[in-house]
Structure formats: structure tokens, C-alpha cells
Write a protein that holds these residues in place. Structure first.
Motif, PDB file in Angstrom:
ATOM      1  N   HIS A  15       1.166   7.608  -5.123  1.00 45.33           N
ATOM      2  CA  HIS A  15      -0.055   7.400  -5.442  1.00 45.33           C
ATOM      3  C   HIS A  15      -0.623   7.694  -7.003  1.00 45.33           C
ATOM      4  N   SER A  23      -5.913  -3.643  -7.559  1.00 46.93           N
ATOM      5  CA  SER A  23      -5.949  -3.113  -6.149  1.00 46.93           C
ATOM      6  C   SER A  23      -7.179  -3.642  -5.849  1.00 46.93           C
ATOM      7  N   SER A  24      -7.045  -3.509  -4.397  1.00 48.59           N
ATOM      8  CA  SER A  24      -8.468  -4.036  -3.531  1.00 48.59           C
ATOM      9  C   SER A  24      -8.211  -3.176  -1.975  1.00 48.59           C
ATOM     10  N   TYR A  25      -9.416  -3.135  -1.283  1.00 49.39           N
ATOM     11  CA  TYR A  25      -9.117  -2.642   0.164  1.00 49.39           C
ATOM     12  C   TYR A  25      -9.195  -3.654   1.269  1.00 49.39           C
ATOM     13  N   LYS A  62      -1.841   4.790  -9.576  1.00 55.04           N
ATOM     14  CA  LYS A  62      -2.746   4.873 -10.467  1.00 55.04           C
ATOM     15  C   LYS A  62      -2.482   4.830 -11.834  1.00 55.04           C
ATOM     16  N   ARG A 122      -9.358   1.825   5.849  1.00 53.92           N
ATOM     17  CA  ARG A 122      -8.807   0.591   5.250  1.00 53.92           C
ATOM     18  C   ARG A 122      -7.559   0.876   4.373  1.00 53.92           C
ATOM     19  N   LYS A 123      -6.739  -0.133   4.064  1.00 54.53           N
ATOM     20  CA  LYS A 123      -5.526   0.160   3.211  1.00 54.53           C
ATOM     21  C   LYS A 123      -5.995  -0.289   1.806  1.00 54.53           C
ATOM     22  N   HIS A 124      -5.510   0.690   1.097  1.00 55.00           N
ATOM     23  CA  HIS A 124      -5.484   0.429  -0.692  1.00 55.00           C
ATOM     24  C   HIS A 124      -4.508  -0.555  -0.748  1.00 55.00           C
ATOM     25  N   TYR A 154       0.890  -1.130  -0.083  1.00 53.28           N
ATOM     26  CA  TYR A 154      -0.022   0.058   0.006  1.00 53.28           C
ATOM     27  C   TYR A 154       0.757   1.178  -0.043  1.00 53.28           C
TER      28      TYR A 154
END
Length: 112
Positions: free
Chosen positions: A47, A61-63, A51, A74-76, A25
């Protein structure tokens, strides 16, 4: 093909994501790059590149779940895709090919 090659910063971030497998992350990536290269970069830069790499299909990606340590945020999380693995392998191959093409006399100049 436009966008098929990656730049140095993209390569570093892809490598950091691969190294952090499962826990990649923004801040962890930023810290890993600092630890490995002694290069500082802003979290905004990290970031922005994440992206861009996701848009290119090199990352997914997920959270993760919210944690009290993060104030309930929450961590991305990011993971490298097969295309991302191919991109860093290709970058490595190109660099190695060029290094291997330097005549021995020139390598003496580099101290190699």
C-alpha cells in the motif's frame, strides 16, 4: 529529474498492476509478486508503494463495488497510466542495455 526513475520494488508493483489489468488491488498485487518472484512483503509495504506510485502519476485508482465475500468492503483498484508504462519500459531498456554491455568473458562468470 528527481523521481523519474523507479526502484526495484516500484517496478515489481507496476508490473503486477499491469499483469492484473482490471483486478489490481493490494492483496492481489501482493499475491502476484509472491507467485512470480517468491518474495513476501507485507500488505502495508504494498500500500505504501501504491500510494507513492499514484503520487508520481504512474498509477490511478478507483473503488470497485462492495461484495459479500469482503464483508461489504470495496476493493481499491489500481491501473497503470501511460507514465507508468513509460517508467517500466525505461527500466527494462536500462537493464537490457546494461546486460548487453557485459563482455562475453564476464558472462561466463554469471553462467549465462
Amino acid at each position: 529529474m528527481k523521481g523519474a526513475h523507479i526502484g526495484e520494488l516500484e517496478e515489481l508493483i507496476l508490473l503486477a498492476v499491469a499483469m492484473l489489468h482490471g483486478d489490481a488491488y493490494g492483496t492481489a498485487i501482493q499475491n502476484e509478486i509472491k507467485d512470480q518472484t517468491n518474495r513476501s512483503m507485507t500488505i502495508s509495504t504494498v500500500h505504501a508503494v501504491l500510494k507513492r506510485l499514484e503520487e508520481k502519476g504512474y498509477l490511478t485508482s478507483s473503488y470497485g463495488g462492495a461484495t459479500p465475500e469482503r464483508g461489504g468492503r470495496r476493493k481499491h483498484l489500481f491501473a497503470i497510466t501511460a507514465s507508468g508504462q513509460n517508467a517500466i519500459a525505461s527500466a527494462r531498456e536500462i537493464r537490457n542495455k546494461m546486460w548487453n554491455s557485459i563482455p562475453n568473458l564476464s558472462l561466463d562468470f554469471f553462467g549465462v
